[in-house]
Design a protein around this motif. Structure first.
Motif, PDB file in Angstrom:
ATOM      1  N   LEU A 179      13.285  -1.852-129.159  1.00 19.13           N
ATOM      2  CA  LEU A 179      11.570  -2.017-129.362  1.00 19.13           C
ATOM      3  C   LEU A 179      11.537  -1.456-128.002  1.00 19.13           C
ATOM      4  CD1 LEU A 179      10.894  -5.546-130.568  1.00 19.13           C
ATOM      5  CD2 LEU A 179       9.653  -3.662-131.501  1.00 19.13           C
ATOM      6  N   VAL A 180      12.186  -1.391-126.865  1.00 19.93           N
ATOM      7  CA  VAL A 180      11.937  -1.208-126.053  1.00 19.93           C
ATOM      8  C   VAL A 180      11.409   0.114-125.722  1.00 19.93           C
ATOM      9  CG1 VAL A 180      12.477   0.097-123.406  1.00 19.93           C
ATOM     10  CG2 VAL A 180      13.827  -1.620-124.656  1.00 19.93           C
ATOM     11  N   PHE A 181      11.185   1.176-125.968  1.00 16.65           N
ATOM     12  CA  PHE A 181      11.145   2.728-125.856  1.00 16.65           C
ATOM     13  C   PHE A 181       9.552   2.981-126.684  1.00 16.65           C
ATOM     14  CE2 PHE A 181      15.266   3.289-123.973  1.00 16.65           C
ATOM     15  CZ  PHE A 181      15.384   4.088-122.819  1.00 16.65           C
ATOM     16  N   PRO A 182       9.922   2.296-128.091  1.00 15.68           N
ATOM     17  CA  PRO A 182       8.662   2.591-129.117  1.00 15.68           C
ATOM     18  C   PRO A 182       7.348   1.770-128.250  1.00 15.68           C
ATOM     19  CG  PRO A 182      10.557   1.764-130.171  1.00 15.68           C
ATOM     20  CD  PRO A 182      10.633   1.897-128.633  1.00 15.68           C
ATOM     21  N   VAL A 183       7.568   0.978-127.504  1.00 16.32           N
ATOM     22  CA  VAL A 183       6.336   0.772-126.285  1.00 16.32           C
ATOM     23  C   VAL A 183       5.572   1.533-125.441  1.00 16.32           C
ATOM     24  CG1 VAL A 183       4.615  -1.412-125.895  1.00 16.32           C
ATOM     25  CG2 VAL A 183       6.300  -1.630-127.225  1.00 16.32           C
ATOM     26  N   TYR A 184       7.444   1.819-124.984  1.00 18.28           N
ATOM     27  CA  TYR A 184       6.766   3.039-123.398  1.00 18.28           C
ATOM     28  C   TYR A 184       6.251   4.434-124.113  1.00 18.28           C
ATOM     29  CZ  TYR A 184       9.870   0.879-120.666  1.00 18.28           C
ATOM     30  OH  TYR A 184      10.835  -0.287-120.131  1.00 18.28           O
ATOM     31  N   ILE A 185       6.220   4.927-125.865  1.00 13.74           N
ATOM     32  CA  ILE A 185       5.880   6.156-125.654  1.00 13.74           C
ATOM     33  C   ILE A 185       4.180   5.653-126.855  1.00 13.74           C
ATOM     34  CG2 ILE A 185       6.242   7.457-128.198  1.00 13.74           C
ATOM     35  CD1 ILE A 185       8.920   7.138-127.643  1.00 13.74           C
ATOM     36  N   LEU A 186       4.467   4.659-127.744  1.00 16.32           N
ATOM     37  CA  LEU A 186       3.342   4.758-128.267  1.00 16.32           C
ATOM     38  C   LEU A 186       2.094   4.011-127.901  1.00 16.32           C
ATOM     39  CD1 LEU A 186       4.628   3.723-131.660  1.00 16.32           C
ATOM     40  CD2 LEU A 186       3.883   6.039-131.228  1.00 16.32           C
ATOM     41  N   GLY A 187       2.678   2.934-126.155  1.00 14.44           N
ATOM     42  CA  GLY A 187       1.686   2.067-125.461  1.00 14.44           C
ATOM     43  C   GLY A 187       0.675   3.097-124.755  1.00 14.44           C
ATOM     44  N   GLY A 188       0.965   3.625-125.071  1.00 12.61           N
ATOM     45  CA  GLY A 188      -0.064   4.856-123.893  1.00 12.61           C
ATOM     46  C   GLY A 188       0.266   4.727-122.541  1.00 12.61           C
ATOM     47  N   LEU A 189       1.256   4.364-122.269  1.00 15.71           N
ATOM     48  CA  LEU A 189       1.017   3.582-120.276  1.00 15.71           C
ATOM     49  C   LEU A 189       1.715   5.220-120.217  1.00 15.71           C
ATOM     50  CD1 LEU A 189       3.068   0.140-121.348  1.00 15.71           C
ATOM     51  CD2 LEU A 189       0.550   0.510-120.931  1.00 15.71           C
ATOM     52  N   LEU A 190       3.204   5.200-120.046  1.00 12.83           N
ATOM     53  CA  LEU A 190       3.140   6.584-119.599  1.00 12.83           C
ATOM     54  C   LEU A 190       2.999   7.541-120.078  1.00 12.83           C
ATOM     55  CD1 LEU A 190       6.865   5.138-117.918  1.00 12.83           C
ATOM     56  CD2 LEU A 190       4.927   5.253-116.636  1.00 12.83           C
ATOM     57  N   ILE A 191       3.464   8.049-120.746  1.00 12.19           N
ATOM     58  CA  ILE A 191       2.727   9.049-122.134  1.00 12.19           C
ATOM     59  C   ILE A 191       0.946   8.669-122.531  1.00 12.19           C
ATOM     60  CG2 ILE A 191       3.242  10.230-124.184  1.00 12.19           C
ATOM     61  CD1 ILE A 191       6.412   9.412-123.755  1.00 12.19           C
ATOM     62  N   PRO A 192       0.152   9.509-121.982  1.00  9.94           N
ATOM     63  CA  PRO A 192      -1.324   9.399-122.758  1.00  9.94           C
ATOM     64  C   PRO A 192      -1.504   9.343-124.031  1.00  9.94           C
ATOM     65  CG  PRO A 192      -0.722  11.420-120.727  1.00  9.94           C
ATOM     66  CD  PRO A 192       0.904  10.927-121.076  1.00  9.94           C
ATOM     67  N   THR A 193      -2.343   8.929-124.731  1.00 17.00           N
ATOM     68  CA  THR A 193      -1.933   8.927-126.157  1.00 17.00           C
ATOM     69  C   THR A 193      -2.701  10.377-126.749  1.00 17.00           C
ATOM     70  OG1 THR A 193      -4.019   7.920-126.245  1.00 17.00           O
ATOM     71  CG2 THR A 193      -2.384   6.404-126.457  1.00 17.00           C
ATOM     72  N   SER A 194      -3.345  11.412-125.391  1.00 12.96           N
ATOM     73  CA  SER A 194      -3.505  12.343-125.872  1.00 12.96           C
ATOM     74  C   SER A 194      -2.399  13.525-126.559  1.00 12.96           C
ATOM     75  CB  SER A 194      -4.490  12.994-125.250  1.00 12.96           C
ATOM     76  OG  SER A 194      -4.000  13.123-123.780  1.00 12.96           O
ATOM     77  N   ALA A 195      -1.199  13.056-125.962  1.00 13.00           N
ATOM     78  CA  ALA A 195      -0.019  13.947-126.126  1.00 13.00           C
ATOM     79  C   ALA A 195       0.231  13.405-127.036  1.00 13.00           C
ATOM     80  CB  ALA A 195       0.905  13.703-125.218  1.00 13.00           C
ATOM     81  N   LEU A 196       0.173  12.768-127.816  1.00  7.42           N
ATOM     82  CA  LEU A 196       0.241  12.038-129.600  1.00  7.42           C
ATOM     83  C   LEU A 196      -0.115  12.404-130.667  1.00  7.42           C
ATOM     84  CD1 LEU A 196       1.714   8.186-127.819  1.00  7.42           C
ATOM     85  CD2 LEU A 196       2.754  10.235-128.252  1.00  7.42           C
TER      86      LEU A 196
END
Length: 264
Positions: A179-196
């Motif tokens: 569960l750690v990295f999915p939230v890192y990736i999908l939560g729009g925290l360190l990776i902008p949601t515009s890049a997903l």
């Protein structure tokens, strides 16, 4: 006739919550994971992110993202493992059959874990802000305080949900790691949601930390998105508590009726 002044009702519920929170703080404050999550991790994350974006003017947004990312990790490993630790320590059975509502005890422990991690992260974040020259307007302080209160409640709700979920699954440690990295990736925290991709970016709207970052960032920038973010964050927090309650009822049912959960 012997009478007592023992408080009842809401006052008693608050006492149980605070006692559970205090107990949890005393239990986890010396855990070696705490300084890693609250000091080492946010500093490293901030250095890495700002090294990739040295010219960005919105470092406050990056700082909030880093702190909330660390809060998620801390919630997983501290609040998320509360019931599993109770099973290992042999105290789960006593909690479930006590005169007090066992949900209050668990929620209080989750609150204690979240407040401890959040307070230490706030100290680390304040130090980073001073060292790097991040300016916070005085007018933003009331919104920031309100935002931190809601973040603490949301973290508590997540901990309550996860602590029950990790008892119901067969491999809680592996699920915690997963569960750690999915939230890192999908939560729009360190990776902008515009890049997903659009379908993945939409998932961020169901993660409270995404709205917590928007709330804190808009409070500092004054872009007018503070109240909507606060309302959505509050709604998701209530939803997390409700789902967590469903899971906790299943834990109690399996322990008391089916006997498929080891009470320790």
């Amino acid at each position: 006739m012997i009478t007592t002044n023992r408080p009842t009702g809401p006052v008693r519920a608050v006492e149980i919550l605070l006692a559970g929170a205090r107990m949890q703080v005393l239990l986890v404050r010396s855990h070696p994971l705490i300084p890693v999550v609250t000091v080492v991790q946010p500093v490293v994350f901030f250095l890495v992110v700002t090294a990739r974006h040295p010219a960005t003017a919105d470092r406050a947004d990056l700082l909030f993202a880093v702190l909330l990312t660390s809060l998620w990790g801390g919630t997983l490993w501290t609040a998320g493992g509360i019931l599993r630790r109770d099973m290992a320590d042999g105290t789960l059975g006593r909690n479930l059959v006590s005169a007090s509502d066992p949900r209050l005890v668990v929620i209080g422990k989750c609150l204690g874990s979240c407040l401890l991690v959040l307070a230490l992260l706030a100290c680390t974040g304040g130090t980073i802000a001073v060292v790097t020259g991040i300016h916070v307007p005085l007018a933003a302080l009331p919104w920031l305080v309100a935002g931190l209160v809601f973040v603490a409640l949301s973290g508590t709700a997540l901990g309550y949900l996860l602590s029950a979920l990790f008892v119901l699954v067969r491999h809680p440690v592996q699920l915690t790691s997963a569960l750690v990295f999915p939230v890192y990736i999908l939560g729009g925290l360190l990776i902008p949601t515009s890049a997903l991709p659009a379908p993945l970016a939409a998932l961020a709207r169901g993660i409270s930390l995404y709205w917590a970052q928007r709330l804190l960032s808009s409070a500092v920038s004054g872009d007018g998105a503070t109240l909507p973010a606060l309302l959505v964050l509050g709604a998701l927090t209530i939803a997390y508590f409700l789902v967590g309650n469903v899971f906790f009822v299943r834990v109690v049912h399996r322990a008391r009726v089916k006997g498929t959960i080891d009470l320790g």
